[in-house]
Design a protein around this motif. Structure first.
Motif, PDB file in Angstrom:
ATOM      1  N   GLU A 611      28.089 -30.715 -33.522  1.00 34.19           N
ATOM      2  CA  GLU A 611      27.267 -30.161 -34.595  1.00 34.19           C
ATOM      3  C   GLU A 611      26.015 -31.000 -34.824  1.00 34.19           C
ATOM      4  O   GLU A 611      24.921 -30.463 -35.042  1.00 34.19           O
ATOM      5  N   VAL A 612      26.179 -32.332 -34.752  1.00 38.34           N
ATOM      6  CA  VAL A 612      25.007 -33.214 -34.896  1.00 38.34           C
ATOM      7  C   VAL A 612      24.018 -32.977 -33.767  1.00 38.34           C
ATOM      8  O   VAL A 612      22.804 -32.882 -33.980  1.00 38.34           O
ATOM      9  N   ASP A 613      24.545 -32.857 -32.540  1.00 39.00           N
ATOM     10  CA  ASP A 613      23.659 -32.618 -31.394  1.00 39.00           C
ATOM     11  C   ASP A 613      22.934 -31.281 -31.536  1.00 39.00           C
ATOM     12  O   ASP A 613      21.739 -31.176 -31.238  1.00 39.00           O
ATOM     13  N   VAL A 614      23.662 -30.244 -32.000  1.00 36.15           N
ATOM     14  CA  VAL A 614      23.034 -28.930 -32.170  1.00 36.15           C
ATOM     15  C   VAL A 614      21.944 -28.979 -33.233  1.00 36.15           C
ATOM     16  O   VAL A 614      20.853 -28.395 -33.079  1.00 36.15           O
ATOM     17  N   GLN A 619      16.152 -28.878 -34.596  1.00 33.00           N
ATOM     18  CA  GLN A 619      14.969 -29.512 -35.180  1.00 33.00           C
ATOM     19  C   GLN A 619      13.886 -29.696 -34.128  1.00 33.00           C
ATOM     20  O   GLN A 619      12.692 -29.450 -34.375  1.00 33.00           O
ATOM     21  N   LYS A 620      14.300 -30.123 -32.937  1.00 34.78           N
ATOM     22  CA  LYS A 620      13.330 -30.282 -31.859  1.00 34.78           C
ATOM     23  C   LYS A 620      12.722 -28.941 -31.477  1.00 34.78           C
ATOM     24  O   LYS A 620      11.530 -28.849 -31.167  1.00 34.78           O
ATOM     25  N   THR A 626       6.147 -25.126 -33.518  1.00 30.79           N
ATOM     26  CA  THR A 626       4.933 -25.469 -34.275  1.00 30.79           C
ATOM     27  C   THR A 626       3.845 -25.989 -33.350  1.00 30.79           C
ATOM     28  O   THR A 626       2.660 -25.608 -33.450  1.00 30.79           O
ATOM     29  N   LEU A 627       4.228 -26.875 -32.434  1.00 33.48           N
ATOM     30  CA  LEU A 627       3.256 -27.412 -31.477  1.00 33.48           C
ATOM     31  C   LEU A 627       2.683 -26.299 -30.606  1.00 33.48           C
ATOM     32  O   LEU A 627       1.487 -26.303 -30.263  1.00 33.48           O
TER      33      LEU A 627
END
Length: 672
Positions: A611-614, A619-620, A626-627
């Motif tokens: 879950e943390v990795d997902v 977020q990335k 946006t970029l």
């Protein structure tokens, strides 16, 4: 200090260390792994394997979390710490299971001989112990008992031991042997026919074996038989026989019968093979009826012309407590649904038959615990019971070996998930009394799991012969013992099945001319009434026949009361046994629940990490979107700027030409 690998009573230690070596663990400092080996796995799998390896070899994580922010060390600590109090044997099983899921063919790529680390649990310091790849290349040695029971070693030639020269009773002796010794092993099969002990199959370094070795008990010389396999509708050929371990080898009609066992490619049902000593040929026997599911670690006992199979562990690691009988004359299987409370599911136990009627089951192990209970099956009424035993009750164990000599049942070796069992014990099956025969010291093969035990005879005396075993290293040593136990006590099992589990009922004294009668009081208690026959005659001098009828009536009432008392005693004993069995099952289920909770905690830890990795990846991904929008905007601005510049340039060039045609002088610029 207890060794983590000493006699676990389960089938996974050797396979775990082979899997750990393949995965790259155990080659250096504690918990280290060879980068080239471990890099083949995904990060989450590698971390989970690391945690399971530490749990299996060291135990639960007790070290504090690494200080500072080191993602690698922190992840390793989290993986190990998340396993909680998971049992070491369960961690071994999960390690092998995960490796098989990731690389199903790993086992075929393991080198034949693997160096196995032995972990000192108290010191938490793994030390490399060399494993003898072929003990045949070593100089032959013999082992003799010292005064304190410790087995000591001498060179061959100093003492020459054969069965006839065993002069001491109740002591294990290692005779000198000649010939090429078999490969060290455990969980093999052993049987004696005409002063020759046959050893078939077994497990060595996690690999199953299929060789047949013979030890001549007159000369103590080893030879290896060249085998042939007779397939259906084909002549015998040198086709390799499937290797196996945890099977049962039975001598029957001057032939060897191998039944069940673990194999690399298990079948759906139990297979039965027969070895013909004259033609040196294995053949597969066709059976009828419904065969049992394939398994290993079961017990198979010869009763008359039938084989009685109980328990074991199937190829999915499910423990069994079913009962099957194979008639060797008709080769027909029969599944028996016995009454009473059977032993709990188990494997690696021992079984024996007494008086060709009573099947005894002792010890064995489940995934979480080992047992030391004794169960009896009456083969006539097909009823299970749990008798009351006397003497020094053996400690829990699994992987032990047993053999009967008359009414005595000898039990050797075994393990309890912590260490090997050093005592050789004997049960008098007539009196149900346990006693200790002898004790060995140190990590010797006799304190191992998976050893074999057979009985031979020399000059009218019985000799126990032990071979192989595993207690942190594999053994191919032979030991012999001359038992002195002789029993002349009457059997409790000759009357009925209930006599073996119930205390003796009250009896009258036949030497007195007194009738001991019983009556039931209002509170349900039984009160004894003593009637002297000598006093009856004066009271009934005129009517002797009436007195005799009175005595007969009192005797009949006494018999009824004794029968009622016996039933109540049996019912009370049965209820006590039911309560004990329920408590034992509750303890076993509690341990299984703790193991499942540990697995759940491990899976929750993995899910949390995923879950943390997902979340990080999401977020990335948002940042990348946006970029991308900013890049697109810049590109449009760039294109617009370039187009405006081009238009301005074209306009400027076009205005100069028309001005020249109109006679307008061009702009005059002067250099500064």
């Amino acid at each position: 200090m207890a060794m983590a690998r000493a006699s676990s009573g389960l089938a996974y230690p050797e396979r775990f260390y082979a899997a750990a070596a393949y995965a790259g663990f155990g080659g250096g400092s504690q918990g280290s792994a060879k980068p080239a080996a471990i890099s083949r796995f995904r990060n989450d799998v590698a971390l989970l394997l690391y945690g399971l390896y530490q749990q299996a070899t060291v135990g639960p994580c007790t070290i504090p979390k690494p200080k500072g922010w080191s993602p690698v060390e922190s992840s390793k600590w989290t993986s190990w710490h998340g396993l909680g109090n998971m049992a070491q044997t369960e961690a071994m099983r999960l390690f092998v299971k995960i490796l098989e899921e990731e690389e199903p063919a790993w086992y075929s790529r393991v080198p034949e001989f693997v160096s196995e680390p032995v972990v000192d649990v108290e010191m938490n310091n793994p030390a490399e112990q060399p494993v003898v790849s072929d003990m045949n290349s070593y100089e032959e040695q013999k082992t003799i008992p010292a005064e304190n029971g410790v087995l000591e070693t001498e060179d061959k030639g100093v003492v020459s031991e054969v069965l006839g020269s065993v002069g001491v009773y109740d002591k294990w002796v290692a005779p000198s042997v000649s010939g090429q010794c078999p490969k060290a092993r455990y969980e093999h099969g052993a049987a004696i026919i005409q002063d020759k002990m046959y050893i078939f199959g077994g497990n060595h370094n996690g690999r199953y074996l299929n060789d047949l070795q013979v030890l001549d008990l007159k000369t103590f010389t080893w030879t290896k038989l060249d085998l042939k396999v007779a397939m259906e509708s084909e002549s015998p050929s040198s086709v390799p026989l499937a290797a196996c371990a945890g099977h049962s080898l039975i001598a029957w009609d001057n032939k060897l019968v191998s039944i069940a066992g673990h194999t690399k490619d298990p079948s759906e049902s139990v297979t039965v093979k027969e070895f013909d000593l004259q033609s040196s040929t294995w053949s597969f026997l066709k059976t009828y009826g419904k065969p049992p599911a394939s398994r290993g670690g079961q017990s198979v006992t010869l009763v008359g012309s039938s084989l009685v199979m109980f328990g074991g562990e199937d190829h999915k690691r499910s423990l069994l407590n079913d009962l099957h009988i194979l008639d060797l004359e008709t080769m027909t299987w029969d599944e028996v649904d016995a009454v009473g409370i059977p032993p709990s599911p188990r494997s690696d136990h021992a079984a024996a038959v007494h008086a060709e009627r009573y099947l005894l089951i002792f010890g064995g192990g489940s995934h979480a615990t080992c047992f030391n209970d004794l169960h009896v099956l009456d083969l006539q009424s097909m009823e299970w019971s749990r008798p009351t035993v006397q003497g020094t009750i053996p400690t829990p164990r699994a992987g032990h070996a047993g053999i009967t000599v008359g009414e005595n049942w000898f039990i050797v070796g075994g393990g309890d998930n912590k260490s090997g069992v050093s005592e050789t014990v004997v049960l008098n099956m007539s009196t149900l009394t346990w006693s200790i025969v002898t004790t060995v010291q140190g990590r010797v093969p006799l304190a191992s799991e998976g050893l074999s035990l057979a009985v031979s005879s020399y000059n009218g005396e019985d000799i126990l012969v032990s071979f192989g075993g595993y207690n942190g290293r594999y053994s191919n040593e032979v030991h012999v013992l001359k038992p002195s136990h002789k029993s002349t006590l009457p059997s409790k099992m000759d009357a009925s099945a209930t006599d073996s589990v119930a205390p003796l009922l009250p009896t009258t004294n036949a030497t007195r001319d007194v009738e001991s009668e019983f009556e039931t009081t209002q509170d349900g208690k039984i009160r004894e009434i003593v009637v002297d026959n000598a006093e009856l005659d004066p009271l009934n001098a005129g009517n002797q026949e009436t007195g005799e009828r009175l005595i007969a009536t009192l005797k009949a009432e006494k018999g009824n009361l004794e029968a009622a008392l016996g039933k109540e005693q049996l019912l009370t004993l049965q209820l006590k046994q039911d309560l004990t069995e329920a408590e034992a099952r509750n303890v076993d289920l509690t341990k299984e629940l703790q193991s499942v909770r540990s697995q759940l905690a491990s899976e929750q830890s993995r899910c949390f990490k995923l879950e943390v990795d997902v979340a990080e990846l999401r977020q990335k991904l948002q940042s990348m979107e946006t970029l991308q929008k900013e890049v697109d905007l810049l590109r449009r601005q760039k294109v617009a700027s370039e187009q405006a510049a081009l238009n301005a340039k074209q306009k400027q060039s076009s205005g100069g030409v028309w001005g020249w045609l109109a006679g307008s002088p061009p702009d005059q610029t002067t250099d500064a």
